[in-house]
Every structure is written in structure tokens, then in C-alpha cells.
Design a protein around this motif. Structure first.
Motif, PDB file in Angstrom:
ATOM      1  N   SER A 109      47.009  38.761  35.561  1.00 26.06           N
ATOM      2  CA  SER A 109      47.827  39.953  35.329  1.00 26.06           C
ATOM      3  C   SER A 109      47.231  41.180  36.006  1.00 26.06           C
ATOM      4  CB  SER A 109      47.978  40.206  33.824  1.00 26.06           C
ATOM      5  OG  SER A 109      46.701  40.357  33.205  1.00 26.06           O
ATOM      6  N   PHE A 110      45.923  41.279  36.008  1.00 21.17           N
ATOM      7  CA  PHE A 110      45.268  42.420  36.643  1.00 21.17           C
ATOM      8  C   PHE A 110      45.649  42.510  38.120  1.00 21.17           C
ATOM      9  CE2 PHE A 110      41.605  43.907  39.183  1.00 21.17           C
ATOM     10  CZ  PHE A 110      41.474  45.195  38.697  1.00 21.17           C
ATOM     11  N   CYS A 111      45.639  41.386  38.804  1.00 26.06           N
ATOM     12  CA  CYS A 111      45.998  41.364  40.231  1.00 26.06           C
ATOM     13  C   CYS A 111      47.427  41.872  40.432  1.00 26.06           C
ATOM     14  CB  CYS A 111      45.889  39.948  40.780  1.00 26.06           C
ATOM     15  SG  CYS A 111      44.249  39.212  40.660  1.00 26.06           S
ATOM     16  N   GLN A 112      48.328  41.390  39.613  1.00 28.37           N
ATOM     17  CA  GLN A 112      49.737  41.755  39.764  1.00 28.37           C
ATOM     18  C   GLN A 112      49.960  43.235  39.482  1.00 28.37           C
ATOM     19  OE1 GLN A 112      51.195  38.954  36.901  1.00 28.37           O
ATOM     20  NE2 GLN A 112      50.901  37.190  38.243  1.00 28.37           N
ATOM     21  N   TYR A 113      49.390  43.722  38.379  1.00 26.39           N
ATOM     22  CA  TYR A 113      49.589  45.123  38.007  1.00 26.39           C
ATOM     23  C   TYR A 113      48.955  46.072  39.026  1.00 26.39           C
ATOM     24  CZ  TYR A 113      51.064  43.484  33.377  1.00 26.39           C
ATOM     25  OH  TYR A 113      51.725  42.872  32.327  1.00 26.39           O
ATOM     26  N   LEU A 114      47.749  45.741  39.481  1.00 22.00           N
ATOM     27  CA  LEU A 114      47.061  46.641  40.390  1.00 22.00           C
ATOM     28  C   LEU A 114      47.793  46.730  41.729  1.00 22.00           C
ATOM     29  CD1 LEU A 114      44.780  48.571  40.896  1.00 22.00           C
ATOM     30  CD2 LEU A 114      43.278  46.642  41.422  1.00 22.00           C
ATOM     31  N   LYS A 115      48.339  45.614  42.202  1.00 16.67           N
ATOM     32  CA  LYS A 115      49.092  45.646  43.457  1.00 16.67           C
ATOM     33  C   LYS A 115      50.315  46.543  43.319  1.00 16.67           C
ATOM     34  CE  LYS A 115      51.223  42.680  46.953  1.00 16.67           C
ATOM     35  NZ  LYS A 115      51.511  41.282  47.376  1.00 16.67           N
ATOM     36  N   GLU A 116      51.015  46.418  42.212  1.00 17.05           N
ATOM     37  CA  GLU A 116      52.187  47.269  41.979  1.00 17.05           C
ATOM     38  C   GLU A 116      51.786  48.741  41.937  1.00 17.05           C
ATOM     39  OE1 GLU A 116      54.061  45.945  38.391  1.00 17.05           O
ATOM     40  OE2 GLU A 116      54.437  43.913  39.152  1.00 17.05           O
ATOM     41  N   LEU A 117      50.671  49.029  41.285  1.00 15.45           N
ATOM     42  CA  LEU A 117      50.226  50.417  41.147  1.00 15.45           C
ATOM     43  C   LEU A 117      49.853  51.026  42.499  1.00 15.45           C
ATOM     44  CD1 LEU A 117      48.072  49.907  37.934  1.00 15.45           C
ATOM     45  CD2 LEU A 117      50.063  51.423  38.105  1.00 15.45           C
ATOM     46  N   VAL A 118      49.217  50.237  43.355  1.00 15.34           N
ATOM     47  CA  VAL A 118      48.882  50.745  44.686  1.00 15.34           C
ATOM     48  C   VAL A 118      50.152  51.004  45.487  1.00 15.34           C
ATOM     49  CG1 VAL A 118      47.751  50.200  46.881  1.00 15.34           C
ATOM     50  CG2 VAL A 118      46.612  49.646  44.724  1.00 15.34           C
ATOM     51  N   SER A 126      37.345  43.919  37.088  1.00 14.28           N
ATOM     52  CA  SER A 126      37.919  43.648  35.770  1.00 14.28           C
ATOM     53  C   SER A 126      37.577  42.240  35.317  1.00 14.28           C
ATOM     54  CB  SER A 126      39.442  43.807  35.809  1.00 14.28           C
ATOM     55  OG  SER A 126      40.018  43.398  34.584  1.00 14.28           O
ATOM     56  N   MET A 127      36.845  42.147  34.195  1.00 11.17           N
ATOM     57  CA  MET A 127      36.606  40.866  33.540  1.00 11.17           C
ATOM     58  C   MET A 127      37.887  40.548  32.776  1.00 11.17           C
ATOM     59  SD  MET A 127      33.514  39.863  30.883  1.00 11.17           S
ATOM     60  CE  MET A 127      32.200  40.482  31.933  1.00 11.17           C
ATOM     61  N   VAL A 128      38.845  39.930  33.444  1.00  7.51           N
ATOM     62  CA  VAL A 128      40.215  39.890  32.924  1.00  7.51           C
ATOM     63  C   VAL A 128      40.330  39.228  31.538  1.00  7.51           C
ATOM     64  CG1 VAL A 128      42.610  39.377  33.460  1.00  7.51           C
ATOM     65  CG2 VAL A 128      41.021  39.913  35.321  1.00  7.51           C
ATOM     66  N   PRO A 129      39.785  38.045  31.264  1.00  7.64           N
ATOM     67  CA  PRO A 129      39.215  37.028  32.134  1.00  7.64           C
ATOM     68  C   PRO A 129      40.068  35.773  32.198  1.00  7.64           C
ATOM     69  CG  PRO A 129      38.243  36.854  29.979  1.00  7.64           C
ATOM     70  CD  PRO A 129      39.361  37.862  29.879  1.00  7.64           C
ATOM     71  N   TYR A 130      41.278  35.779  31.536  1.00  7.93           N
ATOM     72  CA  TYR A 130      42.024  34.538  31.354  1.00  7.93           C
ATOM     73  C   TYR A 130      43.253  34.383  32.243  1.00  7.93           C
ATOM     74  CZ  TYR A 130      39.346  33.564  27.074  1.00  7.93           C
ATOM     75  OH  TYR A 130      38.350  33.297  26.174  1.00  7.93           O
ATOM     76  N   ASP A 131      43.662  35.395  32.991  1.00  5.25           N
ATOM     77  CA  ASP A 131      44.899  35.279  33.762  1.00  5.25           C
ATOM     78  C   ASP A 131      44.826  36.169  34.996  1.00  5.25           C
ATOM     79  OD1 ASP A 131      45.662  37.992  33.035  1.00  5.25           O
ATOM     80  OD2 ASP A 131      46.250  37.214  31.077  1.00  5.25           O
TER      81      ASP A 131
END
Length: 759
Positions: free
Chosen positions: A345-354, A338-343
Motif C-alpha cells: 500500500s505504501f508504494c501505491q499511495y506514495l506514487k499517487e502523492l508524487v 517505511s517498515m510497511v511491513p505486510y503489503d
């Protein structure tokens, strides 16, 4: 006997190299598997995360400090807390090699402090050369490279770009663009290899070969990234990042072949279309990202998003009610990074989803394995930063000469009334028009800055068209008046007065630089003030040589009607001014061919491989009538075609048809000719295209020299996608056209496609 031994040696060498690659791949897979077994979920998600460089830079007042410097607190958070696996982009304008070395070294230094010491993979948009490093070699944009019809030049451009990108300590290039340039309004047209699928896939495969070679771990090679998978280039309204409606059959016939060929060529990554097709954002399409890309094309590399496009599933497309849902949809569809690219949030959301079981760990492991494999293949585990002393050819005269050759072969002569060109070097020349004295109309976007708006500063030592002409024939023979800007008058009266004193007018019209959304337009017509300048200059009675410096075919019908000669210069790069001057005054012979159909009217946007019903009736003024057709281009010499020959009158399953034609230079000077092979199927179950490019070859001939050009065609080469989305070759009559030569053959098949789609 010697020939047999030579062939055997080559075959043995090829088998040995292939065996080495298999062993290397097996070794890398073992390393990847061992590393993944050690990784925590946070570390795996970090590898799938890509930040923009701005997020780890020192700033003042919210803007990056120049020259760029790493903020170690921010970098520590990115790499040691979130374990970010990739960084991209440039902040502001182009950097020197020294600045790049400092940035990349600091990033990799901190990556080595993380628990598993996984290096960062840095990515950049080196679109026509390493356009974000000061002093790098700039080539024509892809549309100009397509006009060369010279895959060897494309491969050489790829090699030089890879060399200079690695010389900037960056191993991953977000290029080439393999979108099909069908809609002339679209602001990315200049980033494509034109409107023809065969041309796009051939030139694209060549540049990938240049980027990657046989081993991307070579210090002079980079990993390529195919853009933008899939169908990005055909929005209904012609605007960037707006919806497309493309039937599956049409996608497979025209848009997919370039990506399929690139995957066969070993491309290591792909960037995803930011928009949507038939109401489905491509970042959310499991069908396109997994079923087609992975299942059918057998792609094994990294699928990376474009700029914050997972977020846009919520913000723009409105198919995800929350940002967290957007992450779930994209990762389950097949996105790896994911080219997030500014924060973060992707890390946090993906961990929760897993942890919630909404994204399976198998998907995470698939993506991380793909990412780590490319990092190992690039050699950045062993050498995360290159050696500055390894790149003595950076920005060299040798590379510049290749750029000049590419620019010269791209420039396309469209009209030359009474052989007004080449001009005499003692002629009194008025140079005018908004594109005459700016590098922006030679370089275009993605040049030093995203919008290319500082090219005149960064390329101040390069020749604009005006400077190149002065250098060619002397200041005493040249007058310059701007006439207009791109949209407004400057002093047309002064320009007219100067024209009356000149022997010839070199009128440079076109566009300023742009990229992506800022390049959207509502009207393909050239701005009225530029047409007015051409009209007023024509009233002087002095011959006009019209030069178009533009990234797409703006409507020039009225202005072009006033010219004695017309040249399409595209965006020919830093050597474009010199190449134009060489052609204008006869020191080079033009050989470019149009890689798109040049429209005559704003809404008459029909590609050359049109359907027969688009031709119109014999008395239909609204039928197919472009200003210039795809493949058109003149030379200062002439070529004659003869003796079109086919090896057999009928082609059957499993056979090859050999097609040959003789080409002779019938003029008085040496020249290069692109020999284009078109084939038409006369009748088929899906309405056949009027004609399709199925092969091309570029040759150079001396005066009176002849050469036989040969093509080989198999049944697959004349196949099409039927109404069941299956590739088929149907029995029937086919027409060959090369130059003014035509010949017919029949295809005979024992395979009859059933209505179930099974063959």
C-alpha cells in the motif's frame, strides 16, 4: 625525538585515512547520483519500502514452513514488480547460519534479476548479540552492559555482534537503543543503557564503534540503527507506545544528547519513536525529523519507521483521515523508509502523492540517495551475500569468554551483611525461586524469539543459575525447590522444609522474558507470591542470598529486607548463570554499579539527578529515599579515595579543568572500581540538578595498589539547556564529588546569554 616521530606518523596516518574516506565518499556519491538518474519513480519508491520476511516465505495453513523457505512467486512480486529495497525480521524463532544463508542468497539472487540490480538491505534486531541465529554469542542486555561502566566492553560486544550478524549474512542491525531509561515501569528499560544521559551516550557511542568500525564495508562490520528517536522512553503512564509530554528544553537536556553523540560517531541509520510527544506523533514531526535531526544534528543516514507506524498515524493517532494522507505526512516530515511491513500500500499511495504534487520529487530523491549510499558503503553491491568460510570465530570460546566477562562485570552486589558472600564451596545450598532454573530470566526478550519465550529450548546447553551452582560446588551440596512460578505458588511447604536443612538459601526472584507491549504492567511491585516466598523462607532463620533476574527494578523492598545479601543480575545473557556462580563462591569479584535508581516504593520513581525540592526536608519521610541510588555497587574488597585535586580554582571560557583523585585498594583481593565523577551547579537560571554524572573510568587494582584517575572538563561539559532551549554555561560555583571526596571551583565567563536566546 623518537616520540615526536611516532606522533607525526600517527597524525599522518589519520590524515591519510580521512583523505581516503573523503575520496571513497565522493566516489559513492557519484555512483548514487548516476543510479538515481536511471531510476523510474516506481523503482525509487521501492527502495523506500521495507517488508517483513513473512511476506516472501512459503506457508502452510497461514504459518511459515520451518525450516524457512522462500516462496519465489511472492519474492518475484516484491522485488521485480515493486522493487522492494529492504526486508527485515525473523519468522518464528532463530535460524541456523545455513538457513540464513539460503534465505539471503535467494533474496539477493532475485534482486540481481531486477533491471538495475540493486541489492536488498536486510535488517535484524540483534539487541544483545546476534540473538536470531542459533549458536550466536549472547551478551547481557543493554541495561546490564551499562552496569559494567566499561565502554571498552561495550565496544567489544559491538564488534562480536557485528561479526556474528555478518556471519548470518545480514549487514544492518537495528541497535543500539539510545532511549533514556527514566521510567522504571516502561517495558523497554532493559534495552537501554540506564537513566543517565552521559552514561547512555558514552556506552552507545562505544557499541556503535564496535558495530561499524571505520568502514562498514568491512565483512565483519554492520550499519547501526539508533533507537528510538526521540523521547520514546518517557510515557506518562509507563506503558509502551503511549503518549509522552516532554518540553523542548527537557528533550534537549536529557533525551537528545545520546542521539547527538551517536550521529557524531557516524551512525548510519535511525529508527523513529512509535509514539507521540506533546500530541504530535514523531513520525509526523517535521521539527524533530528534519529541523533537529537533519538540520541541527547533521544526520545524513536513513530514517526508517518502526513497525507499520505510518499506518498508525491513521489507525492509532488519528491525525490522518486516510492511509494515503498518513504516507504524505510522514514522508514530508522526513521519513526515508517505511517498515510497511505486510503489503504494498505504501508504494501505491506514495506514487499517487508524487503524481498529484503532494510529495515533491526532491523528497523522494533525498531518501533514495540516503538509502543507496548506505548500500554502497556496506559493500553489498559487490558482495550481496557473505562467504560462509570467512567467519570461523562464530560462537567461539573466544567470544564466549568476552560474554562471561561482560556478565561478571555487570552483576551488581547491593548488600552483603557480615560479608556472608562469597559462600564456602562446601556449604549446603538451597536454590529456589522462579528465576532459578530458566534461561528466560537470564536472557530476557529479543532472545531467539521476540518474547524470549523459547530460551530454555534454544539455550538448553547453557547454565541456568541452578545448573551453574551445581557445576560449581557439586550436586551433593545443592537442593532445588522451585517454590513458586513468577505469579503462583508451586509447593512452598516443600521449599520451607528443604530450607531448614540448608546452610544458606539462594533465592532467585524476578521476571520472565518479555518485549514491548506484552511487557506492560500496571504495578511495579514484585508479584505478591514471590514476596511471600521470601517472607516464609526468612522465618527459617537461614541466611538468604537474594538474586534479582529482571529487566527493570521491580519493587522488592519487603523481600529485600529479609535478605542477608542482595544481587542485581539484570538480564545477563547466556553466561549469566556462570558469572553468578563465580561471584557467589568467590571465583570472581563483583564490580557492577546500578545504571538506574532502584525505587523503594511503587510511586517513588525519582531519578538520581533530581531537583533539590525533590529531596524533601530533613524530617520529610516522603523525600528522596530510594532503596539504592544510581551508581551504587559493592565489591569483595574495599577502595579508599583521597587527594581530590583540581588544576585551578576557576575555569574560564576556552579552558580545560583537570580533576584528579587517588584510588587505593584497601582490601585483601584484587578488584575493579568504577570511578564516577559527579558535578553539581549550586545556582543557575534553570533549577539545577542535585548532581550529574560528567565522567567515569573503570580501573582494576591489586591489594594495596593505588592509582591516580584523571578527568578533563571544559565549559561545555557543565552546560545545560536554558528556558530558551539554548545550551549555555553560566557563571557560578560548582561542586565536584568523586567517592567521598568533594571540591569546588568557579566558572567565570564573559558571555552573557540574552533573553532572545542569542549568545
Amino acid at each position: 625525538m623518537k616520540k615526536v616521530l611516532c606522533i607525526a606518523a600517527v597524525l599522518c596516518s589519520a590524515i591519510y585515512v580521512k583523505a581516503q574516506h573523503v575520496v571513497a565518499a565522493s566516489t559513492i556519491d557519484k555512483k548514487v547520483d548516476a543510479l538515481i538518474a536511471k531510476m523510474t519513480l516506481d523503482e525509487k519508491i521501492g527502495q523506500m519500502t521495507q517488508l517483513t520476511l513473512d511476506e516472501v516465505l512459503q506457508t502452510s495453513g497461514g504459518a511459515a514452513i520451518h525450516p524457512l523457505q522462500i516462496d519465489t512467486v511472492k519474492l518475484k512480486e516484491a522485488l521485480l514488480k515493486y522493487h522492494v529495497g529492504s526486508i527485515l525480521n525473523v519468522s518464528g524463532g532463530a535460524n541456523t547460519r545455513e538457513v540464513w544463508y539460503g534465505l539471503i542468497s535467494k533474496i539477493q539472487e532475485f534482486a540481481a534479476k531486477d533491471r538495475l540490480k540493486i541489492p536488498v538491505i536486510y535488517g535484524i534486531d540483534a539487541m544483545h548479540g546476534q540473538n536470531y541465529t542459533v549458536g550466536a554469542t549472547f551478551f547481557p542486555q543493554e541495561i546490564g552492559m551499562a552496569a559494567t561502566f566499561n565502554p571498552e566492553l561495550a565496544r567489544r560486544e559491538g564488534e562480536i555482534t557485528a561479526y556474528e550478524t555478518r556471519a548470518s549474512y545480514i549487514p544492518w542491525n537495528f541497535s543500539p537503543v539510545l532511549d533514556l531509561g527514566k521510567n522504571a515501569l516502561w517495558p523497554h528499560i532493559y534495552e537501554t543503557f540506564g537513566e543517565d544521559p552521559y552514561l547512555v551516550k558514552t556506552m552507545g557511542a562505544a557499541v556503535i564503534k564496535g558495530y561499524q568500525g571505520d568502514d562498514i564495508g568491512n565483512k565483519y562490520k554492520v550499519a547501526s540503527c539508533l533507537k528510538h528517536y526521540l523521547g520514546y522512553s518517557f510515557p506518562l503512564d509507563g506503558k509502551d507506545r503511549t503518549p509522552a509530554w516532554i518540553p523542548d528544553r527537557y528533550i534537549r537536556e536529557y533525551f537528545l544528547p545520546s542521539f547527538a553523540e551517536a550521529v557524531k560517531s557516524g551512525a548510519k541509520s535511525v529508527m523513529i519513536n512509535s509514539s507521540e510527544i506533546n500530541g504530535i506523533p514523531v513520525h509526523a514531526s517535521k521539527y524533530l525529523l528534519t529541523d533537529v535531526l537533519r538540520g541541527e544534528l547533521k544526520f545524513t543516514g536513513i530514517a526508517v519507521t518502526d513497525w507499520q507506524d505510518i499506518k498508525y498515524l491513521h489507525d492509532r493517532h488519528h491525525i490522518a483521515a486516510t492511509q494515503k494522507e498518513a504516507v504524505m505526512i510522514a514522508i514530508n516530515a522526513g521519513i526515508d523508509m517505511s517498515m510497511v511491513p505486510y503489503d504494498y500500500s505504501f508504494c501505491q499511495y506514495l506514487k499517487e502523492l508524487v503524481n498529484e504534487g503532494k510529495v515533491p520529487m526532491t523528497r523522494i530523491n533525498e531518501s533514495v540517495k540516503r538509502i543507496l549510499r548506505v548500500k554502497y558503503e556496506l559493500g553489498i553491491f559487490e558482495h550481496p551475500v557473505g562467504n560462509p568460510d570467512d567467519y570461523p570465530k562464530f560462537g567461539s570460546a573466544e567470544f564466549e569468554a568476552v560474554s562471561l566477562k561482560a556478565a561478571t562485570e555487570s552483576i551488581t552486589l547491593l548488600k552483603n551483611t557480615n560479608n556472608i558472600l562469597p559462600l564456602k564451596k562446601d556449604a549446603k545450598v538451597l536454590v529456589t525461586g522462579p528465576a532459578a532454573n530458566t534461561m528466560r530470566s537470564l536472557d530476557g526478550g529479543w532472545s531467539y524469539t521476540w518474547q524470549g519465550d523459547f530460551s530454555d529450548k534454544f539455550a538448553a546447553d547453557k547454565n541456568t543459575v541452578l545448573k551453574a551452582i551445581i557445576q560449581k560446588i557439586g550436586k551433593e551440596n545443592v537442593d532445588y525447590q522451585p517454590g513458586t512460578t513468577f505469579a503462583d505458588a508451586v509447593d512452598i511447604d516443600a521449599t520451607i522444609a528443604a530450607a531448614k536443612k540448608a546452610d544458606v538459601i539462594v533465592l532467585c526472584l524476578g521476571e520472565p522474558s518479555y518485549a514491548e507491549n506484552p511487557g506492560n504492567i500496571n504495578d511495579l511491585s514484585l508479584p505478591a507470591i514471590q514476596t511471600q516466598l521470601a517472607t516464609e523462607l526468612a522465618k527459617t532463620g537461614k541466611p538468604i542470598v537474594l538474586i534479582m533476574g529482571e529487566g527493570r527494578p521491580r519493587i522488592i523492598t519487603e523481600a529485600e529486607g529479609k535478605s542477608a545479601a542482595t544481587i542485581m543480575a539484570y538480564l545477563s545473557g547466556n553466561e549469566g548463570g556462570n558469572a553468578l556462580a563465580d561471584i557467589l563462591f568467590g571465583d570472581a569479584n563483583p564490580s557492577g554499579r546500578l545504571p538506574f535508581t532502584y525505587p523503594r516504593y511503587p510511586n517513588a520513581l525519582v531519578n538520581y539527578y533530581r531537583k533539590n525540592i525533590e529531596n524533601g526536608n530533613s524530617d520529610d519521610a516522603m523525600g528522596y529515599n530510594p532503596l539504592y541510588e544510581f551508581g551504587y555497587g559493592l565489591s569483595y574488597t574495599t577502595f579508599a579515595y583521597s587527594n581530590l585535586h583540581i588544576s585551578k580554582p576557576a575555569l574560564s571560557d576556552g579552558e580545560t579543568l583537570t580533576i584528579s583523585v587517588d584510588v587505593k585498594n584497601t582490601g585483601s583481593r584484587a578488584g575493579k572500581e568504577s570511578v564516577l565523577l559527579y558535578i553539581s551547579e549550586l545556582y543557575a537560571s534553570v533549577t539545577p540538578d542535585t548532581k550529574r554524572l560528567r565522567g567515569f573510568d573503570k580501573i582494576e587494582l591489586q591489594p594495596n595498589e593505588s592509582r591516580t584517575v584523571t578527568f578533563k572538563i571544559t565549559p561545555t561539559d557543565i552546560s545545560f539547556i536554558n528556558d530558551l532551549s539554548k545550551r549555555v554555561t553560566e557563571a557560578g560555583e560548582f561542586k565536584i564529588q568523586i567517592g567521598n571526596q568533594t571540591q569546588s571551583f568557579n566558572y567565570l565567563t564573559s558571555i552573557v546569554p540574552s533573553r532572545t536566546g542569542k549568545l
